[in-house]
Design a protein around this motif. Structure first.
Motif, PDB file in Angstrom:
ATOM      1  N   LYS A 254     -14.325  92.314   6.651  1.00 52.17           N
ATOM      2  CA  LYS A 254     -15.465  93.155   6.309  1.00 52.17           C
ATOM      3  C   LYS A 254     -16.222  92.525   5.146  1.00 52.17           C
ATOM      4  N   VAL A 255     -17.436  92.982   4.967  1.00 55.40           N
ATOM      5  CA  VAL A 255     -18.278  92.514   3.874  1.00 55.40           C
ATOM      6  C   VAL A 255     -18.736  93.728   3.087  1.00 55.40           C
ATOM      7  N   GLU A 256     -18.612  93.652   1.765  1.00 49.77           N
ATOM      8  CA  GLU A 256     -19.025  94.740   0.894  1.00 49.77           C
ATOM      9  C   GLU A 256     -20.242  94.303   0.089  1.00 49.77           C
ATOM     10  N   VAL A 257     -21.242  95.143   0.032  1.00 45.43           N
ATOM     11  CA  VAL A 257     -22.460  94.861  -0.719  1.00 45.43           C
ATOM     12  C   VAL A 257     -22.584  95.910  -1.807  1.00 45.43           C
ATOM     13  N   ARG A 258     -22.615  95.482  -3.061  1.00 45.82           N
ATOM     14  CA  ARG A 258     -22.690  96.422  -4.172  1.00 45.82           C
ATOM     15  C   ARG A 258     -24.134  96.536  -4.657  1.00 45.82           C
ATOM     16  N   VAL A 259     -24.627  97.757  -4.693  1.00 44.96           N
ATOM     17  CA  VAL A 259     -25.982  98.031  -5.169  1.00 44.96           C
ATOM     18  C   VAL A 259     -25.944  99.279  -6.041  1.00 44.96           C
ATOM     19  N   ASP A 260     -26.461  99.196  -7.239  1.00 37.92           N
ATOM     20  CA  ASP A 260     -26.564 100.371  -8.111  1.00 37.92           C
ATOM     21  C   ASP A 260     -25.208 101.001  -8.353  1.00 37.92           C
ATOM     22  N   ASP A 261     -24.165 100.159  -8.507  1.00 37.37           N
ATOM     23  CA  ASP A 261     -22.797 100.613  -8.740  1.00 37.37           C
ATOM     24  C   ASP A 261     -22.187 101.341  -7.553  1.00 37.37           C
ATOM     25  N   GLY A 262     -22.858 101.297  -6.418  1.00 40.12           N
ATOM     26  CA  GLY A 262     -22.279 101.873  -5.211  1.00 40.12           C
ATOM     27  C   GLY A 262     -21.791 100.755  -4.319  1.00 40.12           C
ATOM     28  N   LEU A 263     -20.954 101.075  -3.346  1.00 40.26           N
ATOM     29  CA  LEU A 263     -20.381 100.035  -2.495  1.00 40.26           C
ATOM     30  C   LEU A 263     -20.537 100.443  -1.044  1.00 40.26           C
ATOM     31  N   ALA A 264     -21.132  99.570  -0.269  1.00 38.50           N
ATOM     32  CA  ALA A 264     -21.237  99.816   1.165  1.00 38.50           C
ATOM     33  C   ALA A 264     -20.550  98.682   1.886  1.00 38.50           C
ATOM     34  N   ALA A 265     -19.878  98.986   2.965  1.00 34.10           N
ATOM     35  CA  ALA A 265     -19.139  97.948   3.685  1.00 34.10           C
ATOM     36  C   ALA A 265     -19.304  98.138   5.178  1.00 34.10           C
TER      37      ALA A 265
ATOM     38  N   VAL B 157     -22.287  90.246  10.223  1.00 38.14           N
ATOM     39  CA  VAL B 157     -22.111  91.629   9.780  1.00 38.14           C
ATOM     40  C   VAL B 157     -23.473  92.208   9.450  1.00 38.14           C
ATOM     41  N   VAL B 158     -23.731  93.456   9.845  1.00 31.49           N
ATOM     42  CA  VAL B 158     -24.948  94.163   9.477  1.00 31.49           C
ATOM     43  C   VAL B 158     -24.562  95.388   8.672  1.00 31.49           C
ATOM     44  N   VAL B 159     -25.105  95.511   7.476  1.00 26.91           N
ATOM     45  CA  VAL B 159     -24.759  96.630   6.603  1.00 26.91           C
ATOM     46  C   VAL B 159     -26.039  97.352   6.209  1.00 26.91           C
TER      47      VAL B 159
ATOM     48  N   ARG C 165     -20.198  87.711  -5.878  1.00 25.12           N
ATOM     49  CA  ARG C 165     -19.098  86.756  -5.883  1.00 25.12           C
ATOM     50  C   ARG C 165     -18.138  87.166  -4.792  1.00 25.12           C
ATOM     51  N   ALA C 166     -17.503  86.178  -4.216  1.00 23.87           N
ATOM     52  CA  ALA C 166     -16.586  86.498  -3.127  1.00 23.87           C
ATOM     53  C   ALA C 166     -15.261  86.955  -3.711  1.00 23.87           C
ATOM     54  N   GLY C 167     -14.704  88.014  -3.155  1.00 28.02           N
ATOM     55  CA  GLY C 167     -13.383  88.461  -3.576  1.00 28.02           C
ATOM     56  C   GLY C 167     -12.361  88.091  -2.531  1.00 28.02           C
ATOM     57  N   ASP C 168     -11.214  87.631  -2.955  1.00 34.76           N
ATOM     58  CA  ASP C 168     -10.175  87.194  -2.032  1.00 34.76           C
ATOM     59  C   ASP C 168      -9.044  88.202  -2.038  1.00 34.76           C
ATOM     60  N   ARG C 169      -8.872  88.914  -0.948  1.00 34.64           N
ATOM     61  CA  ARG C 169      -7.759  89.840  -0.834  1.00 34.64           C
ATOM     62  C   ARG C 169      -6.656  89.121  -0.088  1.00 34.64           C
ATOM     63  N   PRO C 170      -5.612  88.674  -0.779  1.00 34.89           N
ATOM     64  CA  PRO C 170      -4.601  87.831  -0.129  1.00 34.89           C
ATOM     65  C   PRO C 170      -3.888  88.534   0.992  1.00 34.89           C
ATOM     66  N   HIS C 171      -4.194  88.074   2.229  1.00 36.10           N
ATOM     67  CA  HIS C 171      -3.501  88.566   3.416  1.00 36.10           C
ATOM     68  C   HIS C 171      -3.619  90.079   3.569  1.00 36.10           C
ATOM     69  N   GLY C 172      -4.711  90.635   3.060  1.00 45.40           N
ATOM     70  CA  GLY C 172      -4.971  92.048   3.270  1.00 45.40           C
ATOM     71  C   GLY C 172      -4.190  92.953   2.359  1.00 45.40           C
TER      72      GLY C 172
ATOM     73  N   ILE D 103     -22.388  90.803  -2.992  1.00 41.48           N
ATOM     74  CA  ILE D 103     -21.698  90.810  -1.710  1.00 41.48           C
ATOM     75  C   ILE D 103     -20.262  90.394  -1.936  1.00 41.48           C
ATOM     76  N   ARG D 104     -19.343  91.156  -1.382  1.00 41.05           N
ATOM     77  CA  ARG D 104     -17.930  90.822  -1.478  1.00 41.05           C
ATOM     78  C   ARG D 104     -17.389  90.713  -0.067  1.00 41.05           C
ATOM     79  N   SER D 105     -16.781  89.594   0.262  1.00 42.44           N
ATOM     80  CA  SER D 105     -16.216  89.424   1.589  1.00 42.44           C
ATOM     81  C   SER D 105     -14.706  89.522   1.511  1.00 42.44           C
ATOM     82  N   VAL D 106     -14.112  90.234   2.453  1.00 40.61           N
ATOM     83  CA  VAL D 106     -12.675  90.448   2.477  1.00 40.61           C
ATOM     84  C   VAL D 106     -12.094  89.783   3.710  1.00 40.61           C
TER      85      VAL D 106
END
Length: 576
Positions: A245-256, A271-273, A286-293, A343-346
């Motif tokens: 999934k991809v997370e986009v942060r705007v105005d301190d909110g998070l949409a994924a 991905v379309v958000v 910045r990309a965030g790395d969630r190790p193996h979920g 944008i944060r990609s998981v």
């Protein structure tokens, strides 16, 4: 033409290339693919005489392959992403191409190589290029089932010379400086304890897996989108796992939003958000790395592949993340903070622990790196090249030699024993700081020259020729550096004309560079081939030397971290 692959690449899923202005192409055109060179002049290798040797520890059957031998084998075709280790957050130094080549693991297995995880004696594969570059790769990574290959083609055509013709190495999931050897000629099996390749000698990490990363392509930084709906789109990559999934942060909110198609873990995930609301405080992405979920997201630092054994950075391509932002009727709302949405990609969880992705070495500052066949001053080489002139790489050997130089108090008149700078112009060099002799010894040649006010015209010329990074990353060269007064001897109209003609400027500058370090004793009576391919001569003794019989050496024996610099009072002109 290349033969067709026995194992073709998977079909690119429909919808992988959204119709969003400003978004990068899924397949990077060959002409735009970044370059990382280890040679000032691009090698032109003859495929008919080219040979590849496999030898070393654990090799029970030493093998030598010709280009024709490789063409006769079953070829594979894969979409593989390469990323520069120096790629900044949101940087453009990543490319995705369709490569065709020979599986490298098969060649190693035929040579009797067993990976260390199964008891083999060698844990490092050292690849050597025809230009002398050495790159070390973990044997386990090459033989763990990923599509490591000796690539023969790129985007449906044979490799261009600038990308390693006739053969280059690719190991998905690793940065290029530990995997992507161009113009490869030799593979030696050894250990990390026994041998340090080029970048490791300069304090870079031995192992450099690519990590999860993402990039916003549009809107660009400092853009001023019109009021209304704004499309936010870009790319994300996580080799061997794919993007969940991809997370986009705007105005301190998070949409994924999860990708519409996950596809193969080696491909980009579209991905379309759709987002709504105010866009008042966007965050840099910045990309965030969630190790193996599992576990919390970790912020990824895109810089510094060095720092001991700390892994280097970057990612392989998993693709496009268009997001739709609805922002208020304030045209400057998105740019008020001069930043972009975050944008944060998981990555998608993987059934086994894999930390690697796709590669390519060091600084890739240009999407289409044009190191060309130039090497301005006698600085040299490039790595993920850029014309900024900033290079953090330095060699322990260079530092120690600078220290030894201070300790050695040999007589200045004894040419064979001279270790200190000498000549009448040396007195104008600052006593301390970056522009001093000690300061210059710590920096690569272009950077060192930029700190010397007497070489400012030369530095300007090097920048205009696009050779800063090329020179900063060269190995063991000599630069005959003309002073500002030397350039002032040239009529201004003629000098301006040369500075405006990149080809002629490159020809002149490369004539000032010799591909080996020349000590004072080497200048007594010498003739040396320059990077421009014609020869220059040196003569003299003691502290009095001339180049080509006319240019006086006014401050010689200046050390930088990668070059020997001899400052001269006349610009050298190659024969036309």
């Amino acid at each position: 033409m290349l033969p067709g692959p026995a194992s073709p690449a998977a079909r690119v899923p429909r919808g992988v290339q959204p119709r969003v202005p400003g978004i990068s192409s899924f397949v990077t055109p060959t002409k735009d693919f970044y370059r990382v060179d280890t040679a000032l002049v691009v090698p032109k290798v003859n495929a008919e005489t080219w040979r590849l040797r496999i030898h070393g520890k654990g090799v029970t059957r030493e093998r030598t392959f010709s280009f024709a031998d490789l063409l006769r084998r079953d070829l594979i075709e894969r979409d593989i992403t390469l990323t520069c280790v120096s790629n900044e957050v949101g940087g453009p130094y990543a490319g995705n191409a369709r490569w065709i080549g020979v599986p490298l693991a098969e060649l190693l297995e035929e040579s009797g190589v067993v990976p260390p995880s199964r008891g083999g004696p060698a844990d490092q594969l050292v690849a050597r290029s025809v230009d002398g570059m050495t790159i070390g790769t973990p044997v386990d990574d090459v033989m763990d089932g990923r599509d490591a290959m000796l690539a023969l083609g790129m985007n449906g055509e044979p490799l261009p010379f600038v990308h390693g013709f006739p053969v280059r190495m690719l190991v998905p999931g690793l940065y290029g400086y530990v995997s992507a050897c161009k113009w490869i000629r030799d593979i030696e099996l050894t250990t990390f304890d026994d041998y340090d390749p080029y970048w490791v000698k300069r304090d870079w990490a031995r192992k450099a897996p690519v990590k999860t990363q993402s990039r916003i392509d549009t809107p660009k930084p400092f853009a001023r989108p019109a009021a209304g709906t704004v499309m936010v789109a870009g790319v994300a990559w996580a080799q061997h796992r794919g993007i969940d999934k991809v997370e986009v942060r705007v105005d301190d909110g998070l949409a994924a939003r999860r990708p519409r198609r996950r596809g193969h873990p080696g491909h980009l995930a579209p991905v379309v958000v759709p987002l709504g609301g105010h866009v008042r405080r966007p965050h840099p992405h910045r990309a965030g790395d969630r190790p193996h979920g599992h576990g919390p997201d970790r912020e990824a630092d895109p810089h510094d592949p060095r720092r001991g054994e700390r892994p280097a950075f970057g990612g392989g391509h998993r693709r496009l993340i268009p997001a739709r932002l609805r922002h208020p009727r304030e045209p400057s709302a998105l740019t008020r903070e001069n930043q972009s949405p975050r944008i944060r990609s998981v990555p998608r969880p993987s059934p086994r622990r894999e930390t690697a992705m796709n590669t390519t070495p060091r600084r890739l500052r240009r999407t289409a790196l044009a190191v060309a066949s130039v090497a301005f001053l006698p600085l040299a080489l490039t790595a993920c090249s850029d014309d900024s002139g900033d290079s953090s790489s330095s060699s322990d050997a260079s530092k120690s030699s600078a220290a030894e130089k201070k300790a050695d108090e040999s007589p200045a008149k004894d040419t064979a024993a001279m270790t200190e700078p000498f000549g009448p112009a040396c007195s104008s060099v600052p006593k301390d700081g970056k522009g001093s002799f000690d300061g210059m010894a710590e920096d690569p040649v272009a950077t060192a020259a930029s700190n010397n006010p007497e070489l400012s015209t030369l530095v300007t010329a090097v920048k205009k020729a696009g050779l800063v990074d090329t020179l900063n990353n060269a190995k063991d060269i000599t630069v005959f550096a003309p002073t500002n007064d030397a350039f002032a001897k040239i009529p201004k109209a003629d000098l301006d004309k040369v500075l405006g003609d990149k080809a002629q400027l490159t020809k002149i500058l490369t004539y000032h560079v010799v591909g080996e370090k020349l000590e004072p004793k080497d200048l007594e009576k010498g003739s040396y081939e320059t990077l421009e391919k014609s020869r220059l001569t040196t003569s003299g003794s003691g502290e009095a030397f001339k180049v080509n019989g006319s240019a006086n050496l006014v401050c010689g024996n200046v050390e930088t971290s990668n070059a020997k610099v001899h400052i001269i009072d006349t610009v050298l002109m190659p024969k036309s």
